[in-house]
Design an enzyme around this catalytic site. Structure first.
Site, PDB file in Angstrom:
ATOM      1  N   ALA A  29      20.246  28.511  10.544  1.00  0.00           N
ATOM      2  CA  ALA A  29      19.527  29.314   9.550  1.00  0.00           C
ATOM      3  C   ALA A  29      18.180  28.728   9.141  1.00  0.00           C
ATOM      4  CB  ALA A  29      20.401  29.501   8.326  1.00  0.00           C
ATOM      5  N   GLY A  31      16.094  27.533  11.352  1.00  0.00           N
ATOM      6  CA  GLY A  31      15.252  27.561  12.555  1.00  0.00           C
ATOM      7  C   GLY A  31      14.232  28.688  12.528  1.00  0.00           C
ATOM      8  N   LEU A  33      13.771  31.405  14.521  1.00  0.00           N
ATOM      9  CA  LEU A  33      14.194  32.812  14.632  1.00  0.00           C
ATOM     10  C   LEU A  33      14.681  33.330  13.285  1.00  0.00           C
ATOM     11  CD1 LEU A  33      14.866  35.286  16.468  1.00  0.00           C
ATOM     12  CD2 LEU A  33      17.169  34.335  16.672  1.00  0.00           C
ATOM     13  N   ARG A  62      22.254  22.221   9.472  1.00  0.00           N
ATOM     14  CA  ARG A  62      22.724  20.830   9.455  1.00  0.00           C
ATOM     15  C   ARG A  62      22.231  20.105   8.202  1.00  0.00           C
ATOM     16  NH1 ARG A  62      21.417  21.153  15.237  1.00  0.00           N
ATOM     17  NH2 ARG A  62      23.365  21.008  16.393  1.00  0.00           N
ATOM     18  N   LYS A 172      19.795  35.698  24.077  1.00  0.00           N
ATOM     19  CA  LYS A 172      19.604  35.200  25.430  1.00  0.00           C
ATOM     20  C   LYS A 172      19.075  33.764  25.371  1.00  0.00           C
ATOM     21  CE  LYS A 172      14.855  36.496  26.317  1.00  0.00           C
ATOM     22  NZ  LYS A 172      14.276  35.186  26.398  1.00  0.00           N
ATOM     23  N   ASP A 201      19.235  41.905  22.784  1.00  0.00           N
ATOM     24  CA  ASP A 201      17.947  41.914  23.481  1.00  0.00           C
ATOM     25  C   ASP A 201      17.009  42.619  22.526  1.00  0.00           C
ATOM     26  OD1 ASP A 201      15.665  42.673  24.844  1.00  0.00           O
ATOM     27  OD2 ASP A 201      16.707  42.857  26.755  1.00  0.00           O
ATOM     28  N   HIS A 202      16.086  41.876  21.931  1.00  0.00           N
ATOM     29  CA  HIS A 202      15.322  42.478  20.833  1.00  0.00           C
ATOM     30  C   HIS A 202      14.475  43.665  21.304  1.00  0.00           C
ATOM     31  CE1 HIS A 202      12.029  39.866  22.217  1.00  0.00           C
ATOM     32  NE2 HIS A 202      11.199  40.628  21.532  1.00  0.00           N
ATOM     33  N   GLU A 240       1.377  39.557  27.916  1.00  0.00           N
ATOM     34  CA  GLU A 240       1.218  38.782  26.682  1.00  0.00           C
ATOM     35  C   GLU A 240      -0.048  37.938  26.765  1.00  0.00           C
ATOM     36  OE1 GLU A 240       4.980  37.314  24.737  1.00  0.00           O
ATOM     37  OE2 GLU A 240       5.482  37.105  26.843  1.00  0.00           O
ATOM     38  N   ASP A 259      13.167  34.625  31.884  1.00  0.00           N
ATOM     39  CA  ASP A 259      12.806  34.864  30.485  1.00  0.00           C
ATOM     40  C   ASP A 259      12.603  36.348  30.178  1.00  0.00           C
ATOM     41  OD1 ASP A 259      12.074  33.904  27.874  1.00  0.00           O
ATOM     42  OD2 ASP A 259       9.981  34.306  28.361  1.00  0.00           O
ATOM     43  N   HIS A 264      14.667  41.996  29.132  1.00  0.00           N
ATOM     44  CA  HIS A 264      13.789  43.059  28.614  1.00  0.00           C
ATOM     45  C   HIS A 264      13.343  44.050  29.697  1.00  0.00           C
ATOM     46  CE1 HIS A 264      13.876  40.221  25.454  1.00  0.00           C
ATOM     47  NE2 HIS A 264      12.814  39.512  25.782  1.00  0.00           N
ATOM     48  N   LYS A 365      -2.459  41.915  25.012  1.00  0.00           N
ATOM     49  CA  LYS A 365      -1.019  42.073  24.757  1.00  0.00           C
ATOM     50  C   LYS A 365      -0.699  43.549  24.868  1.00  0.00           C
ATOM     51  CE  LYS A 365       2.580  41.254  21.276  1.00  0.00           C
ATOM     52  NZ  LYS A 365       3.590  40.646  22.127  1.00  0.00           N
TER      53      LYS A 365
END
Ligand code: BG6
Length: 514
Positions: A29, A31, A33, A62, A172, A201-202, A240, A259, A264, A365
């Site tokens: 939590a 991190g 993301l 942690r 992933k 998969d966002h 990107e 990746d 995706h 992008k």
């Protein structure tokens, strides 16, 4: 031509059901993301009234920290991202946050978590809450957490009703090739059933990607022409501008094919090309995606270079080469760009090429799906021949500026008979309420997790089918690199010349994105 002002919702149907009270437990939590995507998305759901009053978020990390310290961290994070008039909503959201500290490999962490969860849920009058365990940790930790959750009885559901549910969300990479994906799956299945596993998969949460199904199957006019008789080719691009950033350690081991393509790119391809599912329900949609992946013709190992190009960015436009990025091997063979031509062996798509490309450090992008229709069979506008007239082109822009546009031919205004290309352009931004922005992909996916809907999540068979197509390519690159040599492109460009040649061999061109 911008017609966006003329698009208005006339009525509409909402298929969403009301939120249900779940407890969302986030591992990792503290991190990146969780801070950048998960917590802001959960706040957004709360703000839109889609996070149930009795729901709670339990952040696990942690580092030792009190609930108060954690709430303060989140307050700062959200205050930076939101306008000042949302402060009261931030405060009410913070009341739903709790923190739990512990080592992921210590059994005691989970024993304490069990009693903490019961206490929190009881205080919210939500005994027997459904739970979602979100693994926002490094993939190496997935099995440690899952096995401990299992041993502590935290994944157990009622065997008959499967309620209250215990769902586990994983990000992933789902393995790094076919064998490791199967191994991960076997390990997960020791503790969980497929129904409990939410592989995220966002891209599937992005508005335009979700809209592919509505677009194809809620309108009459597209499906009749969505086949080899009318479509010349399809291009899917994810370009990107960012380079490898701070992710060299991960990326050096992954490379772009793993990746972006395994997930995706193949997910978008499946939605564009699959048959109509029997219903908009997880099993039916996922069955069709699997069927489509099974129909993709495997890469030809005798001539891989004719079908797939791998490349790496070199220095260019004032930017470093990939090999000069911190943490990257100066002789790295890792690809930061892939272009591929795929064929689908079924009645709908026989002979229609699908060109896919994705790369880092490109000139712009842009993620988009471009469907190019065939030439008209005959031109009555002599002396202009059918082949000289521009083909219709439908572009689904995934980002930025989500929307869709259709290129058609029309008469140019004026007394003379002149024809020109016209683009009907629709942008989602034009129909948003003032002050609102496009929802973050994770909002939709988190909401689905909370509702127990797996439609937009990846099933294990499609993970394996995708790896089944890509693993031979990865093996070939490793074992016989000369058959598909690594090409180079300048940072900030539109990609390598080899990718241009790949499509030009078929007398076609990439759409411009830079
Ligand atoms: C992630 C990849 O899954 O998707 C990243 O690991 C990539 O390398 C990212 O940058 C792209 O996502 P988006 O939403 O920015 O297009």
């Amino acid at each position: 031509m911008d017609l966006s002002g003329q698009y208005r919702w006339r009525g509409g149907f909402c298929m969403e059901v009301s939120p249900i009270p779940d407890t969302v437990v986030i591992f990792g939590a503290l991190g990146d993301l969780a801070n950048r995507k998960l917590i802001p998305s959960l706040f957004s759901l709360h703000r839109r009234g889609l996070f149930h009053d009795k729901s709670a978020i339990v952040a696990c990390g942690r580092a030792p920290m009190t609930h108060g310290d954690y709430r303060e961290t989140v307050r700062k994070l959200l205050a930076e991202k939101n306008p000042p008039d949302r402060l009261a909503q931030i405060d009410s959201f913070l009341n739903k946050l709790f923190y739990h500290a512990g080592d992921y490999d210590a059994a005691d962490t989970y024993v304490r978590l069990d009693s903490a969860l019961r206490k929190i849920e009881h205080s919210l009058f939500n005994d027997n809450a459904c739970r979602i365990y979100y693994l926002s940790t490094a993939p190496t930790v997935y099995m440690t957490v899952v096995e401990h959750l299992c041993a502590a009885g935290l994944l157990a559901e009622d065997p008959v009703s499967n309620m209250p549910w215990r769902h586990v969300v994983i990000e992933k990479p789902f393995g790094r090739d076919l064998e490791s994906a199967k191994e991960l799956d076997r390990a997960l299945r020791n503790c969980l059933s497929e129904r409990q596993i939410y592989r995220i998969d966002h891209y599937l949460g992005k508005e335009t990607v979700q809209n592919i199904l509505m677009f194809r199957f809620a309108n009459l006019i597209f499906e009749p022409v969505w086949n080899r008789d009318y479509i010349d080719s399809v291009q899917i691009t994810v370009a990107e501008t960012v380079g490898v950033e701070h992710r060299a350690k991960y990326f050096e081991n992954a490379g772009l094919l793993r990746d972006m393509f395994q997930n995706h790119m193949f997910e978008m391809l499946s939605l564009v090309a699959m048959e109509m599912p029997a219903s908009f329900e997880a099993g039916s949609v996922r069955d069709e995606k699997a069927k489509l992946l099974r129909s993709i013709r495997p890469f030809d190992s005798r001539n891989p270079a004719g079908q797939i190009v791998r490349a790496q960015y070199a220095a260019g436009n004032g930017m470093n080469a990939y090999r000069a990025e911190p943490g990257v091997d100066p002789e790295s063979q890792t690809e930061t760009y892939v272009a591929a031509k795929l064929l689908i062996d079924n009645w709908r798509w026989e002979g229609v090429p699908f060109y896919l490309r994705s790369g880092k450090r490109l000139g712009a992008k842009r993620s988009e799906i471009v469907i190019t229709f065939k030439h008209i069979p005959h031109s009555i506008f002599q002396p202009v021949h059918a082949g000289d007239l521009a083909q219709n082109r439908l572009t689904l822009t995934v980002q930025p500026q989500e929307g869709l546009s259709l290129g058609i031919l029309a008469k140019k205004p004026g007394p003379k008979l002149c024809m020109g290309d016209l683009t009907m352009d629709f942008k989602y931004a034009s129909i948003l309420e003032p002050g609102e922005s496009m929802p973050e992909a994770y909002e939709r996916l988190l909401l689905d997790c909370m509702l127990g809907d797996q439609t937009l999540f990846i099933r294990s068979d499609t993970v394996e089918l995708a790896w089944g197509l890509l693993t031979p390519v990865l093996d070939l690159w490793r074992e016989r690199p000369g058959t598909c040599p690594l090409a180079f492109y300048p940072a900030g460009s539109s990609g390598p010349k080899e990718a241009d040649r790949l499509i030009q061999r078929d007398d076609r061109f990439w759409t411009e994105f830079a």
